[in-house]
Write a protein that holds these residues in place. Structure first.
Motif, PDB file in Angstrom:
ATOM      1  N   GLY A 141      16.016  58.114  59.760  1.00  0.00           N
ATOM      2  CA  GLY A 141      15.565  56.744  60.005  1.00  0.00           C
ATOM      3  C   GLY A 141      16.703  55.749  59.911  1.00  0.00           C
ATOM      4  N   MET A 142      17.580  55.936  58.922  1.00  0.00           N
ATOM      5  CA  MET A 142      18.743  55.051  58.788  1.00  0.00           C
ATOM      6  C   MET A 142      19.674  55.181  59.994  1.00  0.00           C
ATOM      7  SD  MET A 142      19.661  55.438  54.732  1.00  0.00           S
ATOM      8  CE  MET A 142      21.000  54.258  54.843  1.00  0.00           C
ATOM      9  N   ILE A 143      19.877  56.424  60.431  1.00  0.00           N
ATOM     10  CA  ILE A 143      20.766  56.638  61.584  1.00  0.00           C
ATOM     11  C   ILE A 143      20.168  56.021  62.841  1.00  0.00           C
ATOM     12  CG2 ILE A 143      21.775  58.401  63.091  1.00  0.00           C
ATOM     13  CD1 ILE A 143      21.914  60.224  60.601  1.00  0.00           C
ATOM     14  N   PHE A 144      18.880  56.295  63.090  1.00  0.00           N
ATOM     15  CA  PHE A 144      18.218  55.779  64.297  1.00  0.00           C
ATOM     16  C   PHE A 144      18.186  54.249  64.282  1.00  0.00           C
ATOM     17  CE2 PHE A 144      14.352  54.489  66.604  1.00  0.00           C
ATOM     18  CZ  PHE A 144      14.610  55.060  67.842  1.00  0.00           C
ATOM     19  N   GLY A 165      30.811  51.839  49.739  1.00  0.00           N
ATOM     20  CA  GLY A 165      32.137  51.451  49.257  1.00  0.00           C
ATOM     21  C   GLY A 165      33.031  52.652  48.996  1.00  0.00           C
ATOM     22  N   TYR A 166      32.424  53.749  48.489  1.00  0.00           N
ATOM     23  CA  TYR A 166      33.193  54.967  48.214  1.00  0.00           C
ATOM     24  C   TYR A 166      33.757  55.543  49.508  1.00  0.00           C
ATOM     25  CZ  TYR A 166      34.188  59.661  46.372  1.00  0.00           C
ATOM     26  OH  TYR A 166      34.793  60.841  46.014  1.00  0.00           O
ATOM     27  N   ALA A 167      32.919  55.592  50.551  1.00  0.00           N
ATOM     28  CA  ALA A 167      33.371  56.146  51.830  1.00  0.00           C
ATOM     29  C   ALA A 167      34.497  55.296  52.425  1.00  0.00           C
ATOM     30  CB  ALA A 167      32.197  56.226  52.805  1.00  0.00           C
ATOM     31  N   GLY A 183      38.609  56.582  52.683  1.00  0.00           N
ATOM     32  CA  GLY A 183      39.370  56.048  53.813  1.00  0.00           C
ATOM     33  C   GLY A 183      38.637  56.144  55.127  1.00  0.00           C
ATOM     34  N   GLY A 184      37.315  56.050  55.077  1.00  0.00           N
ATOM     35  CA  GLY A 184      36.520  56.278  56.281  1.00  0.00           C
ATOM     36  C   GLY A 184      36.160  55.028  57.041  1.00  0.00           C
ATOM     37  N   ASP A 185      35.708  55.236  58.271  1.00  0.00           N
ATOM     38  CA  ASP A 185      35.112  54.153  59.046  1.00  0.00           C
ATOM     39  C   ASP A 185      33.622  54.116  58.696  1.00  0.00           C
ATOM     40  OD1 ASP A 185      33.872  56.227  60.361  1.00  0.00           O
ATOM     41  OD2 ASP A 185      34.973  55.996  62.245  1.00  0.00           O
ATOM     42  N   PRO A 186      32.835  53.185  59.273  1.00  0.00           N
ATOM     43  CA  PRO A 186      31.424  53.067  58.892  1.00  0.00           C
ATOM     44  C   PRO A 186      30.608  54.345  59.060  1.00  0.00           C
ATOM     45  CG  PRO A 186      32.115  51.101  60.071  1.00  0.00           C
ATOM     46  CD  PRO A 186      33.256  52.058  60.139  1.00  0.00           C
ATOM     47  N   THR A 187      30.987  55.218  60.002  1.00  0.00           N
ATOM     48  CA  THR A 187      30.201  56.442  60.198  1.00  0.00           C
ATOM     49  C   THR A 187      30.341  57.417  59.036  1.00  0.00           C
ATOM     50  OG1 THR A 187      32.018  57.553  61.380  1.00  0.00           O
ATOM     51  CG2 THR A 187      30.457  56.268  62.700  1.00  0.00           C
ATOM     52  N   LEU A 188      31.419  57.310  58.257  1.00  0.00           N
ATOM     53  CA  LEU A 188      31.647  58.261  57.172  1.00  0.00           C
ATOM     54  C   LEU A 188      30.632  58.065  56.047  1.00  0.00           C
ATOM     55  CD1 LEU A 188      33.461  60.615  56.480  1.00  0.00           C
ATOM     56  CD2 LEU A 188      34.974  59.038  55.271  1.00  0.00           C
ATOM     57  N   TYR A 189      30.162  56.832  55.861  1.00  0.00           N
ATOM     58  CA  TYR A 189      29.115  56.595  54.862  1.00  0.00           C
ATOM     59  C   TYR A 189      27.860  57.385  55.205  1.00  0.00           C
ATOM     60  CZ  TYR A 189      24.865  54.260  53.274  1.00  0.00           C
ATOM     61  OH  TYR A 189      23.609  53.999  52.801  1.00  0.00           O
ATOM     62  N   ILE A 190      27.442  57.348  56.462  1.00  0.00           N
ATOM     63  CA  ILE A 190      26.254  58.099  56.883  1.00  0.00           C
ATOM     64  C   ILE A 190      26.482  59.600  56.681  1.00  0.00           C
ATOM     65  CG2 ILE A 190      24.759  58.657  58.834  1.00  0.00           C
ATOM     66  CD1 ILE A 190      24.347  55.848  57.763  1.00  0.00           C
ATOM     67  N   PHE A 209      24.465  64.463  50.839  1.00  0.00           N
ATOM     68  CA  PHE A 209      23.602  64.346  49.659  1.00  0.00           C
ATOM     69  C   PHE A 209      22.146  64.649  50.010  1.00  0.00           C
ATOM     70  CE2 PHE A 209      20.786  61.564  47.128  1.00  0.00           C
ATOM     71  CZ  PHE A 209      20.987  62.119  45.869  1.00  0.00           C
ATOM     72  N   SER A 210      21.670  64.102  51.136  1.00  0.00           N
ATOM     73  CA  SER A 210      20.275  64.297  51.550  1.00  0.00           C
ATOM     74  C   SER A 210      20.001  65.750  51.900  1.00  0.00           C
ATOM     75  CB  SER A 210      19.952  63.397  52.745  1.00  0.00           C
ATOM     76  OG  SER A 210      20.139  62.039  52.430  1.00  0.00           O
ATOM     77  N   ILE A 211      20.931  66.395  52.587  1.00  0.00           N
ATOM     78  CA  ILE A 211      20.759  67.812  52.931  1.00  0.00           C
ATOM     79  C   ILE A 211      20.702  68.654  51.659  1.00  0.00           C
ATOM     80  CG2 ILE A 211      21.915  69.807  53.982  1.00  0.00           C
ATOM     81  CD1 ILE A 211      22.957  67.804  56.129  1.00  0.00           C
ATOM     82  N   GLY A 212      21.584  68.340  50.716  1.00  0.00           N
ATOM     83  CA  GLY A 212      21.556  69.063  49.446  1.00  0.00           C
ATOM     84  C   GLY A 212      20.231  68.901  48.730  1.00  0.00           C
ATOM     85  N   THR A 213      19.704  67.671  48.709  1.00  0.00           N
ATOM     86  CA  THR A 213      18.409  67.426  48.061  1.00  0.00           C
ATOM     87  C   THR A 213      17.296  68.197  48.756  1.00  0.00           C
ATOM     88  OG1 THR A 213      19.149  65.205  47.438  1.00  0.00           O
ATOM     89  CG2 THR A 213      16.788  65.639  47.342  1.00  0.00           C
ATOM     90  N   GLY A 214      17.315  68.198  50.091  1.00  0.00           N
ATOM     91  CA  GLY A 214      16.297  68.936  50.837  1.00  0.00           C
ATOM     92  C   GLY A 214      16.354  70.424  50.566  1.00  0.00           C
ATOM     93  N   VAL A 215      17.559  70.998  50.569  1.00  0.00           N
ATOM     94  CA  VAL A 215      17.704  72.437  50.313  1.00  0.00           C
ATOM     95  C   VAL A 215      17.287  72.771  48.885  1.00  0.00           C
ATOM     96  CG1 VAL A 215      19.371  74.329  50.121  1.00  0.00           C
ATOM     97  CG2 VAL A 215      19.510  72.735  52.045  1.00  0.00           C
ATOM     98  N   GLY A 216      17.725  71.959  47.917  1.00  0.00           N
ATOM     99  CA  GLY A 216      17.334  72.190  46.532  1.00  0.00           C
ATOM    100  C   GLY A 216      15.828  72.127  46.343  1.00  0.00           C
ATOM    101  N   SER A 217      15.199  71.159  46.994  1.00  0.00           N
ATOM    102  CA  SER A 217      13.735  71.035  46.912  1.00  0.00           C
ATOM    103  C   SER A 217      13.046  72.273  47.466  1.00  0.00           C
ATOM    104  CB  SER A 217      13.272  69.792  47.678  1.00  0.00           C
ATOM    105  OG  SER A 217      13.837  68.609  47.137  1.00  0.00           O
ATOM    106  N   MET A 218      13.581  72.789  48.576  1.00  0.00           N
ATOM    107  CA  MET A 218      12.974  73.950  49.207  1.00  0.00           C
ATOM    108  C   MET A 218      13.175  75.223  48.383  1.00  0.00           C
ATOM    109  SD  MET A 218      11.476  72.833  51.821  1.00  0.00           S
ATOM    110  CE  MET A 218      11.053  74.444  52.452  1.00  0.00           C
ATOM    111  N   LEU A 219      14.290  75.310  47.666  1.00  0.00           N
ATOM    112  CA  LEU A 219      14.577  76.514  46.881  1.00  0.00           C
ATOM    113  C   LEU A 219      13.736  76.603  45.610  1.00  0.00           C
ATOM    114  CD1 LEU A 219      18.479  76.758  47.102  1.00  0.00           C
ATOM    115  CD2 LEU A 219      16.803  78.320  48.118  1.00  0.00           C
ATOM    116  N   CYS A 220      13.148  75.491  45.197  1.00  0.00           N
ATOM    117  CA  CYS A 220      12.424  75.472  43.921  1.00  0.00           C
ATOM    118  C   CYS A 220      11.309  76.512  43.875  1.00  0.00           C
ATOM    119  CB  CYS A 220      11.843  74.080  43.651  1.00  0.00           C
ATOM    120  SG  CYS A 220      13.078  72.903  43.083  1.00  0.00           S
ATOM    121  N   GLU A 221      10.565  76.658  44.957  1.00  0.00           N
ATOM    122  CA  GLU A 221       9.459  77.616  44.926  1.00  0.00           C
ATOM    123  C   GLU A 221       9.968  79.040  44.739  1.00  0.00           C
ATOM    124  OE1 GLU A 221       5.390  78.158  47.284  1.00  0.00           O
ATOM    125  OE2 GLU A 221       7.096  78.853  48.436  1.00  0.00           O
TER     126      GLU A 221
END
Length: 632
Positions: free
Chosen positions: A159-162, A252-254, A259-266, A272-284
């Motif tokens: 949603g943020m990207i779109f 700000g970190y990106a 040393g990134g341009d605005p796309t590096l933040y995304i 982080f989001s992919i990691g959260t999704g994978v971790g959530s899925m592995l819980c079961e």
């Protein structure tokens, strides 16, 4: 046949709800990012953009403080399918107003609509999580919550990207495209929500109290009744605190440290989001389809470990600037940073999914929506605190972003230790989970039949010194095990047994006082609605066969006619910690040997609860023998 949690996505009881909540999260973030795009499109100065970036989150979060108490009551009183249709219809109206704001390029209207989206999210929040126990089986709660968290993470990111690309790609047509997109998404979400099956109200006769202040106090007290639920709510709120600090620092970190341009933040947010999704899925999979709160300490300390490494990976400003994603990936040290961001998200999933499942599992069904509403109030307070603290430490204490990450990692570890100290069940379950799944390949079946609440007596065959620990790691509820006092006092293991409130017992001839106290504790635990586990053989098996059950089980049930749950351990006789020995005169070192096959395959099986009336030691022995079968 092996269960696959993705099978829920093919079933009407889950898929329409999953899509509805995903469309809602997606649309919220499209809308908020499109407003930022409009600000750049209009060419407003930095002061106005700063005003928006500070005002917008406040407008979105304010309804959680004002209306969560009312939202929790409404979610308790109304049939859940009906309430979801109402909230998605509200979304259409709110986004129609927002569309007018985009077309007329009126920021006042857009901010009013943003407050409306916060109100709609406040109403949807309690039903979002309280509907899951109504449509999922107990053994599906962890997997279902994992899917919801995964779907939410992906929806927020995409949603943020779109939303961020609308004005970049559409140019002068940006306002019309943004207006059209948010209405289409709202209508789609409403149409999908109409396919959600009926889910009964938790408390249809509840009289709604509209004064938010006393009701907010009341539902906050409701969240604190049970220590495990209270501290799970605290854990979820802390998750939002950590997530808010981390994600608010990523832009700000990106820019500064990567040393990134605005796309590096995304890109960083995506990791982080992919990691959260994978971790959530592995819980079961990691929890063997139970509500495994042993994953919570693993998640907490994993977050801190990766966040500390993130600090050391890049403590200062980047030497290069303007890096796009491809250039950053090729730069020195980038893979370490990427792994840290994914790792933080992965362990965040391990941390939060079992907490949601425990809250749903342990809260009374007629109070769950209000407990969720109380949690949302607390979440909002933690989010605001995180935002304020982030500003304070950077503007007034002049901390760098890596220093903020390091401080957050240390604070996270300290908060985790505090929670696990006041509710030792979390840490005990973690140790049980680690020990059992390190030493064995455990398969569990039938434990979903154990009631979520109320007193019951668990009876099982007794094969090894690890039996109580294995059953603790298999049964989602805390169990007060009755065990031979000499096993109870085994060094190191005794800490776990004491933390789990095991009940030591001795034979009548051996120590009658210990035996008397044991039966008193059993009676008190069952009267308090707890699970009590006993091994009616009275001792470890010496030959792998099930010995005759002693009459103590009848004595317990005569005074406490609670449901009885027969269980059996399979495959333990050939594993470590049993009395089996290759030597006729083998000592305890022989008996506690490493099994021939590392991580021996064992199984825990359970029968449905049965009424205590007519149950005897002999009938229970026969049931447990049948459950165990030929696999000693």
């Amino acid at each position: 046949m092996a269960h696959n949690q993705f099978a829920l996505l093919t079933q009407r009881r889950f898929l329409p709800f999953f899509l509805t909540q995903a469309f809602g999260a997606f649309n919220d973030n499209v809308y908020r990012q499109a407003i930022i795009g409009l600000l750049f499109y209009l060419g407003v100065d930095d002061a106005q953009r700063t005003l928006y970036t500070n005002l917008a989150p406040a407008l979105f979060i304010l309804p959680y403080f004002l209306f969560s108490a009312t939202a929790g009551q409404i979610a308790e009183k109304l049939e859940k399918h009906k309430l979801i249709r109402i909230t998605t219809s509200m979304e259409i109206a709110i986004m129609s107003l927002a569309a007018v704001g985009f077309v007329t390029q009126n920021m006042t209207i857009l901010l009013i609509a943003l407050f409306g989206t916060g109100l709609q999210s406040t109403l949807f929040g309690p039903v979002k999580y309280s509907i899951l126990p109504s449509v999922l089986k107990p053994e599906e709660l962890t997997g279902g919550n994992g899917l919801v968290e995964m779907g939410t993470s992906i929806a927020i990111l995409t949603g943020m990207i779109f939303g961020g690309l609308i004005f970049t790609l559409a140019g002068t047509h940006g306002p019309v495209v943004a207006a059209t997109a948010i209405i289409v998404l709202a209508v789609t979400g409403n149409l999908v929500s109409r396919m959600i099956p009926r889910a009964d109200a938790g408390e249809p006769d509840l009289k709604i109290q509209w004064n938010p202040i006393p009701e907010s106090v009341k539902i906050m007290r409701m969240t604190r009744r049970q220590p495990a639920v209270r501290n799970s709510v605290l854990g979820v709120s802390w998750f939002w605190f950590v997530g808010t600090v981390l994600t608010s620092q990523l832009p700000g970190y990106a820019l500064t440290n990567l040393g990134g341009d605005p796309t590096l933040y995304i890109f960083a947010l995506a990791l982080f989001s992919i990691g959260t999704g994978v971790g959530s899925m592995l819980c079961e999979r990691l929890s063997a389809r139970t509500v495994e709160i042993g994953l919570v300490p693993l998640g907490a300390f994993g977050i801190s470990a990766f966040m500390i490494d993130l600090y050391f990976a890049r403590t200062g400003a980047a030497t290069a600037t303007g890096l796009d994603v491809a250039a950053f990936v090729r730069s020195a040290g980038s893979w370490r940073i990427m792994i840290d961001l994914v790792g933080i998200g992965l362990f965040a999933g391990f941390f939060v999914v079992p907490l949601f499942a425990l809250i749903q599992n342990r809260s009374p069904k007629n109070e769950l929506s209000r407990v969720i509403a109380g949690m949302n109030i607390q979440n909002a307070a933690f989010i605001v605190s995180a935002a304020v603290l982030g500003v304070v430490v950077q503007r007034f204490l002049h901390w760098t972003i890596p220093q903020v990450f390091l401080a957050l990692a240390i604070a996270n570890a300290l908060v985790a230790i505090y929670i696990f100290t006041i509710v030792p069940e979390f840490l005990m379950r973690f140790l049980s989970w680690v020990l059992v799944r390190t030493l064995y390949r455990l398969r569990v079946s039938g434990v979903e039949k154990i009631p979520d609440e109320g007193a019951a007596l668990v009876v099982c065959n007794h094969v090894s010194y690890m039996d109580a620990l294995i059953l603790s790691a298999s049964i989602p509820r805390p169990v007060r095990f009755v065990m031979y006092y000499k096993i109870f006092n085994i060094p190191v293991m005794s800490w776990i047994f004491r933390t789990a409130k095991a009940i030591p017992i001795a034979g009548a001839k051996e120590d009658p006082e210990v035996m008397r106290r044991a039966f008193e504790e059993i009676d008190a635990a069952l009267a308090d609605g707890q699970l009590v586990g006993i091994f009616p053989e009275g001792a470890l098996t010496k030959d792998g066969e099930i010995a005759a059950f002693k009459s103590g089980v009848e004595r317990v049930l005569e005074k406490n006619p609670v449901p009885v749950i027969p269980m059996a351990l399979r495959g333990m006789w050939a594993s470590m910690w049993s009395r089996r020995s290759n030597r006729a005169e083998g000592g305890w070192l022989d008996r506690m040997r490493v099994p021939r096959r590392f991580r021996a395959a064992i199984e825990v099986v359970a029968d449905p609860p049965q009424d205590a009336a007519g149950v005897s030691a002999q009938s229970l022995e026969a049931q447990v023998r049948a459950l165990r079968g030929d696999r000693a």
